[in-house]
Design a protein around this motif. Structure first.
Motif, short mmCIF file in Angstrom:
data_model
loop_
_atom_site.label_atom_id
_atom_site.label_comp_id
_atom_site.label_asym_id
_atom_site.label_seq_id
_atom_site.Cartn_x
_atom_site.Cartn_y
_atom_site.Cartn_z
N ILE A 102 0.86 -1.19 0.00
CA ILE A 102 0.00 0.00 0.00
C ILE A 102 0.89 1.23 0.00
O ILE A 102 1.85 1.30 0.76
N ASP A 103 0.58 2.20 -0.85
CA ASP A 103 1.39 3.41 -0.92
C ASP A 103 0.57 4.51 -1.56
O ASP A 103 -0.61 4.33 -1.86
N THR B 55 6.77 2.96 -3.55
CA THR B 55 8.09 3.54 -3.30
C THR B 55 9.18 2.48 -3.39
O THR B 55 10.25 2.72 -3.97
N VAL B 56 8.92 1.32 -2.80
CA VAL B 56 9.93 0.25 -2.79
C VAL B 56 10.18 -0.25 -4.22
O VAL B 56 11.32 -0.37 -4.66
N ASP C 88 12.19 2.14 -6.29
CA ASP C 88 13.53 2.49 -5.81
C ASP C 88 14.59 1.89 -6.74
O ASP C 88 14.73 0.67 -6.84
N ARG D 87 17.70 1.62 -6.45
CA ARG D 87 18.84 0.96 -5.80
C ARG D 87 18.53 -0.47 -5.36
O ARG D 87 19.39 -1.15 -4.82
N ARG D 88 17.30 -0.91 -5.56
CA ARG D 88 16.92 -2.24 -5.09
C ARG D 88 17.42 -3.33 -6.02
O ARG D 88 17.41 -3.18 -7.24
N TRP E 293 6.62 -3.93 6.17
CA TRP E 293 7.02 -2.76 6.97
C TRP E 293 8.05 -3.15 8.02
O TRP E 293 8.99 -2.41 8.27
N GLU F 197 11.37 -3.63 6.36
CA GLU F 197 11.90 -2.34 5.92
C GLU F 197 12.42 -1.54 7.10
O GLU F 197 13.44 -0.88 7.03
N ASN G 56 17.39 -5.45 0.84
CA ASN G 56 17.64 -4.47 -0.21
C ASN G 56 17.11 -4.98 -1.54
O ASN G 56 17.70 -4.77 -2.59
N ARG H 163 20.52 -1.09 5.41
CA ARG H 163 20.19 0.30 5.12
C ARG H 163 19.08 0.71 6.06
O ARG H 163 18.11 -0.01 6.24
N ARG I 63 15.48 4.90 5.46
CA ARG I 63 14.88 5.20 4.16
C ARG I 63 13.36 5.30 4.28
O ARG I 63 12.76 4.78 5.21
N MET J 62 9.76 4.20 3.26
CA MET J 62 9.22 2.97 2.67
C MET J 62 7.81 3.19 2.14
O MET J 62 7.23 2.32 1.56
N GLY K 10 4.81 6.63 0.94
CA GLY K 10 4.66 8.04 0.66
C GLY K 10 4.59 8.86 1.94
O GLY K 10 4.26 8.34 3.00
N ILE L 180 1.52 8.67 4.29
CA ILE L 180 1.39 7.50 5.15
C ILE L 180 2.34 7.62 6.35
O ILE L 180 1.97 7.32 7.49
N ARG M 99 1.82 1.89 13.69
CA ARG M 99 1.93 1.33 12.34
C ARG M 99 0.81 0.33 12.10
O ARG M 99 0.20 0.29 11.03
#
Lengths: 203, 203
Positions: free
Chosen positions: A68-69, A75-76, A79, A81-82, A97, A100, A106, B2, B5, B7, B9, B12, B31
């Motif tokens: 969910i975003d 976002t993940v 990304d 860099r993943r 979550w 993360e 990663n 890492r 960062r 995770m 928007g 949220i 959360r």
């Protein structure tokens, strides 16, 4: 003794009632939370209502992984860099979550939306499995890590997914089992101890 | 590894952060609560945001007793069935709510807004005391029940109020102390046991 009477306006009663539907808040703590909100109208109540409206307006389910975003892909998934060669499969967004937050992954994720539970009528068709098999067929994907709960349901779901992924070129892995960090042997269950001994390794 | 960062928007993240400021919700449970809201957008997130906005719009402090409500005087003060000869004095609105929920008071209230705490710089001028003395002078008031917490601060506040009320015609009372219903003697503190023995009565 008189019960069942209204002690505050309907708007406040409704606020308490809805807060009580949040996980972790019973009726008593919902009243506490409502009171904290009412006492801090401008610092907390108004900003929280605005944050909820903003989240509700922008809420999206990621079409790639099921997260969910407020953007899709999430976002993940966006990304750059993943490591896209590894897909970490989780039961629920809360697991994503948690991983993360720990900052230990990663790679990219795939959210099943639950686990197989025949008794509750939850079969494979109710989970986000088809899309996982599709993703696993992509040539850039080398490994699928089944980061499912160490419960009977989680493990039988992992077993089912392993079978389904047999036709693909990916290697399937699962989380190590053993003594948790800071865990005292005296307090651990037999299953965990047995797994930790079985998976022992040389120092 | 890492960390730090983003995770999800910012909407949220902000929702989680504000939920974490509610009493009883730490970051982890905030959360969980955020996730429950996001997963149940139409059934919970949107209605709760609306309920918060409605409460924020209508919120008033009762000019008589200090309760929070959507009308002034509050629902309790306006209730024609209440016995106005008895004023029940409480430290906080949560105490008023607790007594109302129990349905054991059929009188009116007075909310002090805390207790005396010289170490925290909370003197009488910081509490809603002047208005209480005013109310106690009204001829219809016969009794003031100090329903304050059985703590050092609560009891020293009760002591102070008793002194202040000496010039009025009202009788001042306090809650009985003793063994709580269902209380096991083995688990009660010495102070409670001493009070229960001192206040014993014939069967």
């Amino acid at each position: 003794m008189r019960t069942g009477r209204t002690m505050a306006g309907p708007e406040i009663e409704r606020l308490v009632q809805l807060l009580g539907r949040l996980p972790g808040l019973g009726y008593r703590s919902a009243r506490k939370a409502a009171l904290a909100l009412l006492k801090r109208r401008d610092e907390l109540l108004v900003p929280l209502a605005a944050a909820m409206n903003a989240a509700a307006d922008k809420l999206l389910e990621c079409s790639v992984c099921g997260n969910i975003d407020t953007i899709d892909p999430c976002t993940v998934c966006q990304d750059p860099r993943r490591d896209r060669s590894l897909i970490v499969v989780v039961e629920d967004i809360s697991d994503l979550w948690a991983l993360e937050r720990a900052g230990v992954v990663n790679a990219v994720y795939h959210v099943l939306g639950g686990h197989l539970s025949p008794l509750d009528g939850i079969g494979p068709e109710r989970l986000n499995i088809g899309r996982l098999i599709e993703r696993a067929h992509h040539p850039e994907v080398k490994e699928v890590l089944l980061a499912l709960n160490a419960t009977v349901e989680g493990q039988s779901t992992a077993h089912y997914l392993t079978e389904q992924l047999e036709g693909t070129a990916v290697s399937v892995s699962r989380l190590a089992q053993g003594v948790p960090l800071g865990g005292e042997l005296d307090y651990l269950d037999e299953g965990t101890l047995a797994a930790a001994i079985k998976a022992r390794h040389r120092i």
